[in-house]
Design a protein around this motif. Structure first.
Motif, PDB file in Angstrom:
ATOM      1  N   ALA A 110       0.886  -1.164   0.000  1.00  0.00           N
ATOM      2  CA  ALA A 110       0.000   0.000   0.000  1.00  0.00           C
ATOM      3  C   ALA A 110       0.920   1.208   0.000  1.00  0.00           C
ATOM      4  O   ALA A 110       2.092   1.109   0.409  1.00  0.00           O
ATOM      5  N   SER A 111       0.430   2.364  -0.444  1.00  0.00           N
ATOM      6  CA  SER A 111       1.310   3.526  -0.507  1.00  0.00           C
ATOM      7  C   SER A 111       0.593   4.802  -0.090  1.00  0.00           C
ATOM      8  O   SER A 111      -0.632   4.893  -0.163  1.00  0.00           O
ATOM      9  N   LEU A 112       1.392   5.750   0.348  1.00  0.00           N
ATOM     10  CA  LEU A 112       0.906   7.076   0.713  1.00  0.00           C
ATOM     11  C   LEU A 112       1.865   8.093   0.111  1.00  0.00           C
ATOM     12  O   LEU A 112       3.075   8.020   0.343  1.00  0.00           O
ATOM     13  N   VAL A 113       1.327   9.020  -0.676  1.00  0.00           N
ATOM     14  CA  VAL A 113       2.128  10.072  -1.308  1.00  0.00           C
ATOM     15  C   VAL A 113       1.566  11.416  -0.877  1.00  0.00           C
ATOM     16  O   VAL A 113       0.377  11.687  -1.061  1.00  0.00           O
ATOM     17  N   PHE A 114       2.421  12.271  -0.288  1.00  0.00           N
ATOM     18  CA  PHE A 114       1.989  13.607   0.122  1.00  0.00           C
ATOM     19  C   PHE A 114       1.765  14.453  -1.118  1.00  0.00           C
ATOM     20  O   PHE A 114       2.620  14.524  -1.994  1.00  0.00           O
ATOM     21  N   LYS A 115       0.620  15.123  -1.209  1.00  0.00           N
ATOM     22  CA  LYS A 115       0.305  16.002  -2.330  1.00  0.00           C
ATOM     23  C   LYS A 115       0.353  17.471  -1.936  1.00  0.00           C
ATOM     24  O   LYS A 115       0.665  18.322  -2.763  1.00  0.00           O
ATOM     25  N   ASP A 116       0.005  17.787  -0.693  1.00  0.00           N
ATOM     26  CA  ASP A 116      -0.010  19.164  -0.231  1.00  0.00           C
ATOM     27  C   ASP A 116       0.398  19.175   1.243  1.00  0.00           C
ATOM     28  O   ASP A 116      -0.128  18.386   2.029  1.00  0.00           O
ATOM     29  N   VAL A 117       1.332  20.053   1.592  1.00  0.00           N
ATOM     30  CA  VAL A 117       1.845  20.151   2.963  1.00  0.00           C
ATOM     31  C   VAL A 117       1.697  21.594   3.416  1.00  0.00           C
ATOM     32  O   VAL A 117       2.199  22.507   2.766  1.00  0.00           O
ATOM     33  N   LYS A 118       0.986  21.797   4.529  1.00  0.00           N
ATOM     34  CA  LYS A 118       0.796  23.149   5.078  1.00  0.00           C
ATOM     35  C   LYS A 118       1.179  23.141   6.547  1.00  0.00           C
ATOM     36  O   LYS A 118       0.738  22.266   7.308  1.00  0.00           O
ATOM     37  N   ALA A 119       1.999  24.123   6.950  1.00  0.00           N
ATOM     38  CA  ALA A 119       2.343  24.266   8.363  1.00  0.00           C
ATOM     39  C   ALA A 119       1.078  24.602   9.138  1.00  0.00           C
ATOM     40  O   ALA A 119       0.276  25.433   8.718  1.00  0.00           O
ATOM     41  N   SER A 120       0.885  23.942  10.288  1.00  0.00           N
ATOM     42  CA  SER A 120      -0.299  24.193  11.111  1.00  0.00           C
ATOM     43  C   SER A 120       0.072  24.622  12.530  1.00  0.00           C
ATOM     44  O   SER A 120      -0.792  24.819  13.362  1.00  0.00           O
ATOM     45  N   GLY A 121       1.361  24.759  12.787  1.00  0.00           N
ATOM     46  CA  GLY A 121       1.861  25.155  14.098  1.00  0.00           C
ATOM     47  C   GLY A 121       3.338  24.845  14.166  1.00  0.00           C
ATOM     48  O   GLY A 121       3.935  24.393  13.187  1.00  0.00           O
ATOM     49  N   ASN A 123       6.367  22.838  14.431  1.00  0.00           N
ATOM     50  CA  ASN A 123       6.685  21.430  14.177  1.00  0.00           C
ATOM     51  C   ASN A 123       5.479  20.596  13.746  1.00  0.00           C
ATOM     52  O   ASN A 123       5.527  19.377  13.791  1.00  0.00           O
ATOM     53  N   ALA A 124       4.383  21.231  13.354  1.00  0.00           N
ATOM     54  CA  ALA A 124       3.176  20.502  12.977  1.00  0.00           C
ATOM     55  C   ALA A 124       2.728  20.895  11.576  1.00  0.00           C
ATOM     56  O   ALA A 124       2.854  22.052  11.173  1.00  0.00           O
ATOM     57  N   TYR A 125       2.188  19.903  10.859  1.00  0.00           N
ATOM     58  CA  TYR A 125       1.767  20.118   9.483  1.00  0.00           C
ATOM     59  C   TYR A 125       0.447  19.389   9.229  1.00  0.00           C
ATOM     60  O   TYR A 125       0.186  18.348   9.814  1.00  0.00           O
ATOM     61  N   THR A 126      -0.356  19.954   8.335  1.00  0.00           N
ATOM     62  CA  THR A 126      -1.536  19.279   7.825  1.00  0.00           C
ATOM     63  C   THR A 126      -1.188  18.785   6.425  1.00  0.00           C
ATOM     64  O   THR A 126      -0.716  19.552   5.585  1.00  0.00           O
ATOM     65  N   PHE A 142      -4.508  14.408   7.085  1.00  0.00           N
ATOM     66  CA  PHE A 142      -4.048  14.032   8.416  1.00  0.00           C
ATOM     67  C   PHE A 142      -2.996  15.030   8.885  1.00  0.00           C
ATOM     68  O   PHE A 142      -2.531  15.864   8.116  1.00  0.00           O
ATOM     69  N   SER A 143      -2.625  14.927  10.151  1.00  0.00           N
ATOM     70  CA  SER A 143      -1.601  15.806  10.735  1.00  0.00           C
ATOM     71  C   SER A 143      -0.348  15.000  11.021  1.00  0.00           C
ATOM     72  O   SER A 143      -0.418  13.804  11.305  1.00  0.00           O
ATOM     73  N   ILE A 144       0.795  15.682  10.961  1.00  0.00           N
ATOM     74  CA  ILE A 144       2.070  15.064  11.309  1.00  0.00           C
ATOM     75  C   ILE A 144       2.871  16.062  12.136  1.00  0.00           C
ATOM     76  O   ILE A 144       2.816  17.265  11.878  1.00  0.00           O
ATOM     77  N   THR A 152       5.676  11.841  14.166  1.00  0.00           N
ATOM     78  CA  THR A 152       4.541  11.043  14.611  1.00  0.00           C
ATOM     79  C   THR A 152       3.288  11.487  13.858  1.00  0.00           C
ATOM     80  O   THR A 152       3.130  12.666  13.555  1.00  0.00           O
ATOM     81  N   THR A 153       2.450  10.528  13.561  1.00  0.00           N
ATOM     82  CA  THR A 153       1.202  10.828  12.869  1.00  0.00           C
ATOM     83  C   THR A 153       0.178   9.748  13.167  1.00  0.00           C
ATOM     84  O   THR A 153       0.541   8.631  13.564  1.00  0.00           O
ATOM     85  N   SER A 154      -1.078  10.080  12.985  1.00  0.00           N
ATOM     86  CA  SER A 154      -2.136   9.078  13.058  1.00  0.00           C
ATOM     87  C   SER A 154      -3.141   9.361  11.950  1.00  0.00           C
ATOM     88  O   SER A 154      -3.430  10.511  11.637  1.00  0.00           O
ATOM     89  N   LEU A 155      -3.616   8.288  11.360  1.00  0.00           N
ATOM     90  CA  LEU A 155      -4.578   8.382  10.261  1.00  0.00           C
ATOM     91  C   LEU A 155      -5.807   7.567  10.609  1.00  0.00           C
ATOM     92  O   LEU A 155      -5.687   6.477  11.189  1.00  0.00           O
ATOM     93  N   LYS A 156      -6.960   8.067  10.266  1.00  0.00           N
ATOM     94  CA  LYS A 156      -8.218   7.330  10.391  1.00  0.00           C
ATOM     95  C   LYS A 156      -8.647   7.011   8.955  1.00  0.00           C
ATOM     96  O   LYS A 156      -8.824   7.912   8.145  1.00  0.00           O
ATOM     97  N   ILE A 157      -8.784   5.722   8.661  1.00  0.00           N
ATOM     98  CA  ILE A 157      -9.017   5.269   7.289  1.00  0.00           C
ATOM     99  C   ILE A 157     -10.352   4.545   7.199  1.00  0.00           C
ATOM    100  O   ILE A 157     -10.634   3.640   7.994  1.00  0.00           O
ATOM    101  N   ASP A 158     -11.173   4.931   6.223  1.00  0.00           N
ATOM    102  CA  ASP A 158     -12.439   4.247   5.946  1.00  0.00           C
ATOM    103  C   ASP A 158     -12.142   3.126   4.951  1.00  0.00           C
ATOM    104  O   ASP A 158     -11.906   3.366   3.763  1.00  0.00           O
TER     105      ASP A 158
END
Length: 192
Positions: A110-121, A123-126, A142-144, A152-158
């Motif tokens: 399975a794979s995950l590719v970041f498409k858009d990265v925005k600073a949210s604080g 050391n934190a990014y959305t 998700f946030s990282i 560290t990150t957590s994802l909720k996946i449907d």
């Protein structure tokens, strides 16, 4: 006046050419797959199960100290249950790998590719990324958090978005206490 216009035009052309050929200095930091850990947790009406999945490869991309991108490949054949043991564990591990769930023979990664990265604080990014499971790709947000050489990150996946419909209460209404919830969690502690 003509000389001033010519000078401005020349300066504009030089600036345009300079910026056109200037590249962003991106530092690609490989994930240490031995020291990084991904934990999954799935929920059902009568409880939950959890375990691990191995990262096959991955990297985070930085411009200086600022996160700009990333990509990961998960080894789906490594799905492992950690909250039970013995025959029950063996049965659940085999079931998660078969066609009811992740079809690891046909889809070993399975794979995950970041498409858009925005600073949210600090050391934190959305992140908005493309998550691919069982050959189906869907966007996920998700946030990282990044501290030094760790993230560290957590994802909720449907799971139903990826064709994993086994005992889904949203699809099969008569399951009652045999239902498995559509969403599962992934929690990752990464080192790079």
């Amino acid at each position: 006046m003509k000389n001033t216009i010519k000078t401005l035009a020349l300066a504009t052309v030089i600036a345009f050419i300079t910026f056109s050929f200037t590249t962003v200095n991106t530092d690609k930091k490989e994930i240490n797959t031995e020291k990084s850990k991904v934990i999954w947790k799935g929920y059902k009406v009568t409880g939950s199960h959890e375990g691990t999945i191995t990262i096959k490869s991955g990297s985070l991309h930085f411009n200086g100290e600022v996160l700009t991108g990333g990509e990961f490949v998960m080894d789906m054949t490594s799905i492992n249950t950690t909250d039970i043991s013995g025959n029950m564990k063996d049965k659940l591990d085999a079931h998660l790998k078969n066609d009811d769930f992740f079809s690891v023979n046909a889809h070993p990664t399975a794979s995950l590719v970041f498409k858009d990265v925005k600073a949210s604080g600090k050391n934190a990014y959305t992140i908005i990324g493309d998550l691919t499971i069982k050959g189906k790709t869907n966007p996920i947000t998700f946030s990282i958090s990044i501290y030094g050489n760790k993230a560290t990150t957590s994802l909720k996946i449907d799971r139903t978005k990826y064709g994993i419909e086994y005992k889904s209460a949203s699809i099969f209404e008569s399951l009652k206490d045999k239902a498995i919830y559509d969403e599962f969690d992934l929690v990752a502690d990464l080192e790079f």
